[in-house]
Scaffold this motif. Structure first.
Motif, short mmCIF file in Angstrom:
data_model
loop_
_atom_site.label_atom_id
_atom_site.label_comp_id
_atom_site.label_asym_id
_atom_site.label_seq_id
_atom_site.Cartn_x
_atom_site.Cartn_y
_atom_site.Cartn_z
N VAL A 130 51.40 35.48 30.36
CA VAL A 130 50.78 36.12 29.22
C VAL A 130 50.14 34.74 28.72
O VAL A 130 48.96 34.61 28.23
N TYR A 131 51.15 33.75 28.59
CA TYR A 131 50.64 32.44 27.97
C TYR A 131 49.41 31.65 28.76
O TYR A 131 48.54 31.34 28.30
N SER A 132 49.51 31.76 30.00
CA SER A 132 48.65 30.85 30.90
C SER A 132 47.07 31.62 30.66
O SER A 132 46.00 31.14 30.63
N THR A 133 47.35 33.02 30.49
CA THR A 133 45.75 33.72 30.38
C THR A 133 45.26 33.33 28.95
O THR A 133 44.08 33.08 28.86
N VAL A 134 46.23 33.59 27.99
CA VAL A 134 45.65 33.41 26.52
C VAL A 134 45.34 31.85 26.35
O VAL A 134 44.31 31.75 25.65
N LEU A 135 46.18 30.90 26.67
CA LEU A 135 45.98 29.43 26.25
C LEU A 135 45.11 28.83 27.26
O LEU A 135 44.32 27.93 26.87
N LEU A 136 45.32 29.01 28.77
CA LEU A 136 44.61 28.07 29.56
C LEU A 136 43.45 28.92 30.42
O LEU A 136 42.66 28.54 30.96
N GLY A 137 43.38 30.09 29.97
CA GLY A 137 41.97 30.95 30.44
C GLY A 137 42.20 31.43 31.94
O GLY A 137 41.33 31.49 32.53
N GLU A 138 43.31 31.46 32.28
CA GLU A 138 43.53 31.62 34.00
C GLU A 138 43.40 33.34 34.09
O GLU A 138 43.55 33.97 33.25
N GLU A 139 42.72 33.58 35.29
CA GLU A 139 42.64 35.09 35.55
C GLU A 139 43.83 35.55 35.79
O GLU A 139 44.75 35.27 36.45
N PHE A 140 43.86 36.84 35.16
CA PHE A 140 45.04 37.76 35.19
C PHE A 140 44.89 38.88 36.39
O PHE A 140 44.00 39.88 35.70
N ARG A 141 45.08 38.66 37.59
CA ARG A 141 44.60 39.77 38.62
C ARG A 141 45.37 41.07 38.57
O ARG A 141 46.54 41.23 37.92
N ARG A 142 44.59 41.76 39.42
CA ARG A 142 45.30 43.21 39.60
C ARG A 142 46.79 43.22 40.16
O ARG A 142 47.84 43.66 39.88
N ARG A 143 46.93 42.13 40.96
CA ARG A 143 48.29 42.06 41.84
C ARG A 143 49.30 41.31 40.80
O ARG A 143 50.40 41.55 41.04
N ASP A 144 48.70 40.42 40.03
CA ASP A 144 49.65 39.81 38.89
C ASP A 144 50.18 41.06 37.92
O ASP A 144 51.39 40.91 37.71
N VAL A 145 49.37 42.12 37.79
CA VAL A 145 49.99 43.24 37.06
C VAL A 145 51.34 43.77 37.72
O VAL A 145 52.18 44.13 36.95
N SER A 146 51.01 44.16 39.09
CA SER A 146 52.09 44.79 39.61
C SER A 146 53.27 43.88 39.78
O SER A 146 54.27 44.43 39.73
N GLY A 147 53.05 42.54 39.81
CA GLY A 147 54.13 41.82 40.32
C GLY A 147 54.84 41.66 38.83
O GLY A 147 56.16 41.44 39.21
#
Length: 199
Positions: A130-147
């Motif tokens: 969550v933090y890396s997506t909000v602060l660093l703008g990293e992509e949160f992919r579909r497999r990240d959701v499942s993981g």
């Protein structure tokens, strides 16, 4: 005006031995440290109260420590690249948050069993996503959701099924576990895995 402190070598005299009747700090905060210590001992001895507190401390500690780590990453990637990161306030804020979070995580072991606190380290994996997506703008992919969902399910299962009491190990029992067949099988498999995949 004179003061009679009594004979320090004779506690029964007038103005008894101060070293035995009053700790050095008790004069500044009378009864505070004793009452706090007694409350902590009573809390730790009651699993119904200490275990939920340990869980909360571990979860909050991991969330804070992971936030500090991401703030450090953000400080490295943002701002003037010519300025050393040790001179950035955001980087130091991340260091402080990491220390505070790890202290809370460490203190959680005093209120809940290690078999319950250690799996809660998986909270940092979810928080980092969550933090890396909000602060660093990293992509949160579909497999990240499942993981992430698998991590949450596994952590919840470990917390639910973990023993609520720790077994006290003496030296003989610890050596018996070390020289057991299960231990040697584990280390044999670990050695083969490391040898074939990393060497």
């Amino acid at each position: 005006m004179t003061f009679d402190f009594g004979d320090a070598s004779n506690p029964s005299s007038d103005g008894s031995n101060a070293a035995e009747t009053m700790p050095p700090v008790a004069g500044l905060f009378p009864g505070a440290f004793g009452d706090f210590s007694d409350e902590m001992k009573s809390l730790q001895s009651d699993p119904d109260e200490s275990i939920p507190l340990g869980i909360v401390m571990a979860v909050v500690g991991n969330l804070i420590a992971t936030l500090g780590l991401n703030l450090q990453r953000y400080a490295h990637s943002s701002g003037d690249r010519n300025v050393p990161y040790t001179q950035k306030k955001l980087w130091w804020a991340g260091i402080i948050l990491m220390v505070v979070g790890e202290l809370g995580n460490f203190a959680a072991y005093g209120f809940a069993p290690a078999t319950l606190v250690a799996p809660l380290g998986a909270v940092s994996v979810v928080a980092n996503a969550v933090y890396s997506t909000v602060l660093l703008g990293e992509e949160f992919r579909r497999r990240d959701v499942s993981g992430t969902l698998l991590v949450i399910a596994g952590g919840a299962g470990l917390v639910y099924f973990s023993p609520r009491e720790e077994r006290q190990l003496d030296t003989q029992l610890l050596l018996a576990y070390i020289f057991s067949d299960v231990f040697f099988i584990y280390w044999r498999d670990y050695y083969y895995y490391y040898y074939y995949y990393y060497l």
